[in-house]
Structures are given as C-alpha cells and as structure tokens.
Design an enzyme around this catalytic site. Structure first.
Site, PDB file in Angstrom:
ATOM      1  N   THR B 183     -13.522 -53.266 -95.899  1.00 16.56           N
ATOM      2  CA  THR B 183     -13.708 -54.576 -96.530  1.00 16.56           C
ATOM      3  C   THR B 183     -14.807 -55.407 -95.858  1.00 16.56           C
ATOM      4  O   THR B 183     -14.902 -55.466 -94.642  1.00 16.56           O
ATOM      5  CB  THR B 183     -12.375 -55.353 -96.453  1.00 16.56           C
ATOM      6  N   SER B 189     -12.268 -55.989-103.318  1.00 16.64           N
ATOM      7  CA  SER B 189     -11.886 -55.075-104.395  1.00 16.64           C
ATOM      8  C   SER B 189     -13.055 -54.169-104.797  1.00 16.64           C
ATOM      9  O   SER B 189     -12.886 -52.978-105.016  1.00 16.64           O
ATOM     10  CB  SER B 189     -11.417 -55.863-105.611  1.00 16.64           C
ATOM     11  N   GLY B 222      -8.243 -54.588 -89.011  1.00 12.59           N
ATOM     12  CA  GLY B 222      -7.112 -54.479 -88.091  1.00 12.59           C
ATOM     13  C   GLY B 222      -7.499 -53.699 -86.847  1.00 12.59           C
ATOM     14  O   GLY B 222      -8.261 -52.730 -86.922  1.00 12.59           O
ATOM     15  N   GLU B 472      -5.036 -52.644 -99.428  1.00  9.77           N
ATOM     16  CA  GLU B 472      -4.989 -51.308-100.054  1.00  9.77           C
ATOM     17  C   GLU B 472      -5.092 -51.420-101.577  1.00  9.77           C
ATOM     18  O   GLU B 472      -4.551 -50.588-102.309  1.00  9.77           O
ATOM     19  CB  GLU B 472      -3.700 -50.568 -99.665  1.00  9.77           C
ATOM     20  N   ASP B 474      -5.910 -54.810-104.464  1.00  8.01           N
ATOM     21  CA  ASP B 474      -5.252 -55.974-105.054  1.00  8.01           C
ATOM     22  C   ASP B 474      -4.416 -55.534-106.253  1.00  8.01           C
ATOM     23  O   ASP B 474      -4.856 -54.741-107.081  1.00  8.01           O
ATOM     24  CB  ASP B 474      -6.338 -56.961-105.513  1.00  8.01           C
TER      25      ASP B 474
END
Lengths: 615, 615
Positions: B183, B189, B222, B472, B474
């Site tokens: 991302t 998306s 993350g 993962e 939308d």
C-alpha cells in the site's frame, strides 16, 4: 372505532382485505410511462460538479446555528488558542482525567463561560455550549454534563430554595464538583428497583445511607473516582412508623451526600470509592463506584421538591402516590436526554463532514486511460454518505424543536407538555444516537485505511459516543416508553381525551388514513407526486398509524393468555418498530418544516429531503 | 437464452410478468389454516429452560474444531500460564508494541510453536493457530500474520528456491522480522496504480528503488516502524531498452529490501521510516511509512517466480502479459484474505459468547410481584443475539470450507481452483468481517453499561477488528470482484464453458429456477415446507440467479451509453447486492451440509438454521 374491525388478525387475514391489496398492488405493476429525465438526478463527477454548487454559506449557517452561534465560536476560539488544553491522541487515562478537569476549570474561570447559569433559564444556550464543548473532546462534554446538568441539575430541579442558595455558586464556579449517583451494579434501566436505603433517624434528625449488598453499589458514577466532593444519591426513603418497630418504604428519593473533604479531598468516613477503570471511551471522565456504610447526613440534604420529611418523621408531598412522585422526579431529569440527542447530532455532523470531504479528495480507479475519479463518484459511496448528510440536517432541526419544547416546559410546567417532552426526548435520543453510532462506523469504513488513523477522529468519536445509546436510558428501553406513550394516546383518543402536540397528527391520520388504502399503493402517480414532501409525510404517518392500530390489537389478544408483561414481550419488536416509525415521522415533519421555512427566505439552496427517506 | 427476454426492463415491466406476480402474491394472502403449535417455537424463560438444554459438548467441540483443537489449547494454556505476557487494559502504544514482539518471540522460542512451517504446507493448522492467537490479543494475531503470512508468505509464494533457502530459517525463528510493503499513501485498493519504481542497472547488476513523490510513500506497513529488518516491496519494474535511452515499465513486481541493520537495527542508507502513530485499534502493531531514495539491492532480491530479469536486463516470464502476471501474483497472496475471514469468525464467537452469557445472568424488570427476568427473555434481546449465534456456526463451517479449498489449491495449483478460491475468499472475507463488525457493536449495546467496561473486551475487539473490513482488500471492492466473477461465469455458461465448483449451483438454478416462478411466492405451503433447508436454499439461490440475470441485462443496456466503467458504477449497488446474495447462498449451503453431517452422527443437537435466515 374498534381496532379489531379494521386490522386483520395475524393468522386470519380477511379475504376482502386480500382482494383490496391485490388490486392496489396491481397498480404498481402497470407499465410506467417513460419518465422525463429529472435534472436533480443527473450525476456529474465530483470534479466537474465542484464549480456548480451554489450555497449561500452565511445565510445557511445563520439559519442553522441561530442566536447561539457566537458563544459556540467563542468556545472554539478559546480552545484553539490554548494548545496546552487540547487532548493529545493516545493520552493515558489518568492524564486524560486531569486534563479534562483543567479544561473545564479553564472554560469557567478563564474563558468565563458559565454553563450552569443556563441549565434551567436558557436550555438552548446550555445545549449549544455542550455541542461546542463536545467537539473539543467528548469526555469534556460529558464531564461538563455531569457537573452542571446531572449534579447541578438535580439540585435545582429536585431541590428547593435552600439547596439552591447553599450549592449554586459552588457548582457554578467548580468549587463543588459533584456526582449523580443513580445507577447501581444490579439496577440500571430498572431505577425503581434500586436498593440503596436512606433511613430517617428522628433522634439525630438525620438520614442514614446504606448500601445493603454488592448489587446495590452505585456504579459508573461520573466524577466519583477522582474529583467529586458531593453526590446526589438516589435511595429508597425509609421512615419509621410510630405504632410499631416496622418501617415504611416511601420509594426512591434523592439526597445530597458529601463524599470527600472539601479541602483535603480525603474520602469521608463510611464512604468507599472504587475506580471503575478503563472504559471503551470517555476515559477523561473519572467513573467510580460508591458504597455507603451508615453514612449520616442532615435531614436538609433530602432534595425535597416532590416529597419532604418533617423533624418528627412525617412524610408530606403534593403528589399522592409513589409512582407519581417517581415520575415527577424522572420527568425533571429529562434534560440529560435532550442534551444527548442534541449532542449526538453534533458528532454526526463532524463525522459526515470528515467523510464527505475525504471522499471528494481521495481518488481511486477510473475509466481506462483517464484520471482516477473521486471515491464520492461511486454509487456505493454516495449511498453510504448522502443519506447520512441529509439525516444530519433532519436531526438538527428535529432536536432543535425538542430543545425548544423543553425550554417551554421549563418555563410553563404544563403537565401535558411534560409528558410530550418526555416521549419526544426518549424517541429522539434513542433514534439519533443509534443512527449516529452506526454512521460513525460507516464513515470510518468509507474512509478506508486513512479512516483508521487515530488522528482522523472516527475511533475516538465512536468509542466516546458509543455509550450515548445506553446512558440516560437504554435505547431499547426508551423506545418502549415511546410505544407505551403512543398506546396511551391511542387509548385516550377513544375515550375522548386530548392528544399531545407532537402526536397530534395521529388524530388526523387515524381518522383519515386508516379509512383509505395505503397511500403508496393506492394510486400510481408521477415522479412529482412521489417527491412531494406532503405525500412522503403522509406515507410515514400512515405507517405509524397502521403499526399502532395493529399492535394495539395484538396486545389485546395476547394479554388474555400471557398477561400484560407477557403480551408486551410477545409484541416487543412490533412495539419497537412502531416507536421507530413514529420518531421518523416526527423527524421528517420537522425537516420538511425547516426546509420550507428556509426556502421561503432563499431560493438558492435545496436540502436533499429525498435522501432522508432512504435511511 | 437471452437475458433480455426474461428480465423486465427497469422502466417497462411486461404486463404478463405483472399478471403472473399478482397471481402468485394472491396465494400469499389466502387465509392460513390454524397452525399446529410448533414445539420449537415455544419460548421458556431462561431460568426455566436452563435444565432442559441437551448439548453433547464434547462431540460438538470435536466436530467444530477438528484435528487442530490440540494446538489451539496448547496456545491458550501457554499464555494463561504466563501473566507477564498478557496484555493489560490501557497499555500505552509503545509498551504494547514491545509486548507484542515479546509475545511472538515467546510463542516461537518458548512454546515452540512455529507457524511459518504451516503457511504453505498445512494452512488449516496455520489458521487455527492464528485464531487462538487472535483470542489472546488481536494485535498479536496481526503481528504474527504480517511476519509469517505477508512477509514470509511473499517470500515463499512469489520467490523461488534461492529465496526460500536464504530467508526461511530467519523468518521462522524471528531473527528476520519483516514487512509487506504494498500500500502507498495514494494507492490502496488500486494496486496497479502503485508508483514506487525498481529500475534495473545492468552495470552493477542491481535494482534501484525509488519513491517518486509523497503519494508513493509506502504507508501503513506493519512491522516497519520498530521491528522490521526486511521488507517485501511492491514496485513497478523498469527495464532499460537496448536501442534508446527509453525504459519499459514491466508492471508491479515484488522485491526484498533490507531496511534495518541486522545487528544495530539502524535504518539503512537511503531508507526513511516514519511512524504512522496511533490507530483506532491494533496499537500493538508498529505500522510505519517507508520512503526510498535510490536504494540499491542485488538482482537476486527480485521475487522472481512469475517474472525474472537476466544479468543483461532481459525480462522472462512464463506468463504472457502484465495483467496475467499481476493476477498470478495477487492470486498467491489470497491466503491473507482467507485468514482474515477465518479469524473474524473467531471474534464473532468470542463476542456472541460474552453477550449471550451476560444476557442470561443479567436480570432487569419482570412481571408484577415476580422476580426480575433474564434480559435474554426479552424478544428484542433474542432478536439481537440469536441470529448472531446461528451465524457464528454458519460462518464457522463456511470459512472451514474456504480453508479446505485454499489448502487444496496450495497443493494442486489448478487454475480453475485458483479463480474459485479468489472469489470465494473475497466474498467471505467481505461478508463475514462486515457482519462481525456490526455484531461487535450490537453485543456491546446488548450488554448495556457493563458492555462499556474495557475489561469486558467489546471495545478492544471492535477497535482491533474494525480494519478487517479494509485491509487485504476493501470490502466494497472485494464484493465487486465477486460480482465480476459471477458475471464472468454467467457469460462463460452461455458460451459453453465450465462453471467453477462453488458457482456450480448457478448452472442448475439458471436452468431450473428462472423458468419457474419465485419459490417463495409460487405456492402456499405448510410450516414444514417453509422450514425445509432445501426450500430455504432454493430461495436464496433463486434470488442470486434473478439478481445476476437482471444486473447483466442492466449492464448491457447502460454500457451502450455510459461505457463499461460508467455502466458498472450505475449498477454498483445492484452488483453489491448480487455479491452479498451469492455469498449468503454459499454460507447457507455449507451450514446446511455441516448440520446434516453432524445430525447423521448425533440425534441430540439441533443447530438453529432458521435463525440464520433472519440475518
């Protein structure tokens, strides 16, 4: 009119009704003439539409915020000028509690805004202050509400002159931070089931306050864990009887109990205070649990507006029964509910504004070989956000109406108005807070990953607002009060009684609508007709009337076998739907009125009434 | 069969269809013969029913949790025995991040549970581990998923033997904590719109990684802010062309980039890491933003399973086009989505268990002169919680089926199975996470004030789970992929293609159902018929078939004037409804199958299928 004559029984619809419905439905299925394309429904992409919106912002803002705009702006400016008073993201619970107290003290002592003065005398101004304060930090809004509306409000509304004289200044200037100790661990909704006792001792002219068991510990009491010096405590008043060693339970009354030393802040003897710990939100409010072990307070500490005890232990009241006194007491506390409905709309406004703005700026995907489009260009995003935007306006006007009615009630003390405000505040509080709670989640989702950044506020707004659905009356319980009120009005009508102001339409509707077929299926009409607010309101009201009539018939039927409690429970979802339907009718009526009034003064702006209908 | 022949046009329903509908509806309105009271629907109060429930807990638990029950219990026991590893309520973000890392290290090095080994070889076991871990702390579950499924999974699934050899042990034993950097700030998306570049330099045999603008900063990554030493970075592969100074863009590829020194944890040159700060939830996961300034990595760091670059800059791939390679790459990453659907059911189970138990214990109000009743005795509370309880079972079986299909796919690499798992995982992930998110709020509300105590978990579960609807994929985007897949299957069918396993019922349904009237309105039948799972499934599938056929016709019509993108957007809500309807059909089918199978082995327990239908 006997409801059984026009309502089909649940299991045996009459053939005549069936035939009529089929006939009506057939009109629906008749081919529609090719419709004229309506200019309102042609969608432009957001990028192309940006220059085409014509909104007179000044006149709209004036119309919406009215005369309390100035005090709201003063509050916002004050906190904007004081970075030391802004709540940082990720603040710890203890820091947050202290910060909230500092914010409140600064508001009163530095910004010189004294909300307590408006609680009774100018509620509209008081609620406007809480709306602005809530936008700074919801915890601060609640802390303020606990101090001035709950603790302060109980002194003013349940007490008499002597209480006002003794406590007003200390509450007003925050020398006397206080609590409102109603809820117990085992009794929240069922307030009449409270178990704390206040036993009068004629020898010392005191009440003795006791917590008889763990379930009777006062729980979730705001301001109790750290800052409160007093608490209004709700307890069953126990009086000795003269002729025996028996006592009599006079029902729930409110008492002022000092809980901490005014100077040292030490907890006073006989009082135990526990911290309720972290909550889902509102961690700037110090909720605590209170237990009383034979705490003695002077007889004067009984808030004695609706019932008093003389020195020799005699009870006097202008109201004849425990139930009447209880109702009068709760009636005076309805302001909190009005405030929550009003404040909840404020959070909806903030949230929908953030989500709509982001959806205009955020672009993702697009037609082949062309720039990406705003996510607000997607039908799904419009479907999520536009009804919410329209509802924000609708709720704004509906809760303004509620505040106006409430203000009148505080001035006039008319019994019918009290009942009306009670039901209206219950319906709007429950409906608006449930809607806002769902919307805060939808807004977060509509803003995707960036909606999940704490700094973008959806998380704290949702966590803080969440309990608005529960406190000051659980929404499911409040909606039942609305339904009960409607049934009472329904019954009164057939006994020749008068209908209250808000419910007035039911008179018309039950006479007119129910003698006609459903307005939606009755005739096939043009788009103009379907968009006519009058028709829309008719349809909403027709639904309410039908639900009222049919649930009345069902209750009557089931109560024969299940008793009143069982029949009510058997029809509970039907009753909740009735209450929801009625509340929507009221909201739509107030929305249409407000739009109409604005349009009379302006021909630029059109509020999207139609969207409200789709929520 | 031409869809235009059987579907009414939006604005011109045919008279014949109208007549048929009226005829069918009239059957509905015929008086119902007095029904036999059904024993299943007689409600006892909770207090009276307590002794009447007969559930064989052991056989049910074995049936539900299957062979991975042991490893789940081992995990729960390990954390229960280690209070130092339990997450305290109100933990600060920084402490939470460090605690999560300690929890993960303890799991791997002390409890000797090594999830990475199961990511590819035994996904069912891997997901069972994540379910148990998620019940300890959702942040820990996500931290584990980032390490083993995203970072580790990208190495195994997108890389080749050389990558596995080099990184497997370090990922497995946590010496190599890593990130999954897909991302970007401006592209979530729309993954194909990523702007980070990886330009091959044949002189040094390296790729040069660059972040061309602020919008291309990798965002929400993350493990990036504190613990990550490596990152799989998705970037457009740019190759020099031989004949000019031009370059060619080969589309998005994945690269392993070391971001911190293995020993000192210092950020490596050319790499900037920013902290994404507090989130609504999951604050135990250290999300960060990554910017690359001409970072050089060896050619070997390209994860080259689907496309490779030779030393002289030539591109080779077994797949012919950028789109095919992109699809193959994303197809390999579907495991994360499977895991989220599966884990989300776990949170639903926890939440509904807490709410149902509390609703049995909590008593409030009651019939006059009688004890208060459990709040679960109220119809409204049953209406809130029972469909949720039934759905937990339904989702459990549906996601187990998904895990089973996914495991087969990882073994067989069958192209049809890949497409099937892709659509099924998209539908279930979106449907289940949306349902769970709403349910977590409903459970909190159903538990009133005590539901608002942080210690009762609804707040943290909701805040942590919230983003499951977004990451993962939308949910609104994923549901469109389901709809697109259904339309593809629909199109293929009429071109004589084969239908995938999951969609197989559509073959039957489109042939059978659509030639008949709607099964619900077709005939008036007995309660037994209406409760027959076969009939219920028929009704769900009929709805899907109708929606599919009607949206296909609408898309065809609108694409003539609006183009493909415009037509899709015009029908977007219709498409989302189709996807939802299909996903519900699949869930119901798997639920019925699982109940049937269990009943064959047991005649004690009846799962409440009927409740599922009301969600």
């Amino acid at each position: 009119m006997n409801p059984n004559q026009t309502v089909e029984d649940e299991s045996h619809p009459s053939i005549t009704a069936a035939s009529r419905r089929i006939q009506c439905l057939s009109l629906h299925l008749t081919p529609l003439p090719p419709s004229q394309p309506s200019p309102q429904l042609n969608m432009l992409t957001c990028a192309k539409a940006a220059n085409k919106l014509e909104v007179d912002k000044v006149s709209l803002s004036t119309y919406m915020r009215g005369k309390n705009r100035d005090i709201q702006e003063k509050i916002i400016e004050f906190f904007e000028s004081r970075p030391d008073l802004q709540t940082p993201v990720g603040v710890s619970m203890n820091e947050h509690r202290e910060l909230c107290m500092r914010q409140l003290v600064a508001l009163v002592r530095e910004a010189k805004i004294k909300p307590f003065r408006y609680v009774v005398d100018d509620p509209a101004k008081y609620f406007a202050i809480t709306e602005a304060i809530g936008s700074i930090d919801v915890s601060l809004g609640i802390k303020l509400g606990v101090q001035f509306s709950l603790w302060g409000g109980s002194v003013l509304n349940l007490g008499t002159e002597k209480h006002r004289d003794k406590y007003f200044d200390g509450i007003d200037n925050l020398d006397y931070p206080g609590c409102f100790a109603m809820t117990e661990l085992h009794h929240g909704s069922n307030v009449q089931g409270l178990q704390t006792t206040a036993t009068f001792d004629p020898v010392t002219d005191e009440f003795i306050i006791d917590t008889p068991n763990d379930g009777a510990i006062k729980w979730w009491i705001g301001n109790a864990s750290v800052h409160g010096k007093f608490a209004t405590v709700f307890a069953k008043l126990i009086l000795p009887t003269h002729d025996s060693k028996k006592v009599s339970d006079m029902g729930v009354h409110a008492f002022i109990i000092p809980i901490r030393d005014l100077n040292t802040l030490q907890t006073l003897p006989g009082i135990e205070i526990h911290d309720c710990g972290h909550k889902v939100g509102l961690n700037g409010v110090d909720n605590g649990a209170l237990r009383f072990r034979s705490v003695r307070i002077p007889r004067d500490n009984l808030l004695n507006r609706f019932g008093d005890v003389s020195q020799d232990g005699k009870y006097t009241s202008s109201l004849p029964t425990i139930n009447k006194r209880f109702a009068a007491m709760l009636g005076e506390l309805v302001g909190g509910r009005v405030g929550l409905a009003y404040a909840s709309v404020g959070f909806l406004k903030i949230s929908v504004t953030i989500a709509v703005r982001y959806s205009l700026l955020r672009q993702q995907f697009g037609p082949p070989e062309q720039p990406e489009v705003s996510i607000l260009d997607y039908q799904s995003q419009q479907h999520k956000l536009m009804p919410m935007l329209a509802s924000s306006y609708a709720f704004h006007f509906a809760t303004q109406y509620l505040v106006q009615k409430y203000s009148e009630m505080k001035k006039m003390h008319d019994e019918q108005l009290v009942a009306d405000v009670h039901a209206l505040s219950a319906g709007l509080k429950a409906y608006v807070t449930s809607y806002t709670a769902k919307s805060l989640s939808t807004c977060r989702e509509a803003c995707g990953g960036h909606g999940y950044a704490a700094v973008n506020r959806f998380g704290s707004l949702r966590n803080d607002h969440d309990i608005f659905q529960t406190f000051e009356g659980d929404n499911t319980v409040l909606m039942q009060q609305v339904a009960a009120d409607l049934l009472k009005q329904y019954k009164d009508k057939f006994q020749g009684g008068t209908l209250s102001v808000t419910w007035n339409y039911l008179r018309e509707s039950m006479n007119t609508y129910l003698s006609q077929p459903n307005p939606i299926i009755a005739r096939w009409e043009s788009a103009d007709h379907l968009r006519d607010p009058k028709f829309q309101l008719d349809a909403f009201r027709y639904r309410t009337s039908r639900l009222l009539q049919s649930v009345a018939a069902r209750l009557r039927k089931h109560s024969k076998t299940l008793g009143t409690f069982g029949a009510w429970n058997r029809c509970l979802n039907h009753l909740l739907l009735l209450a929801e339907s009625h509340t929507e009718s009221v909201i739509l009526a107030k929305f249409i009125e407000a739009v109409h009034k604005y349009i009379l003064n302006s021909n630029i702006f059109r509020l999207p009434c139609a969207y409200f209908l789709s929520f």
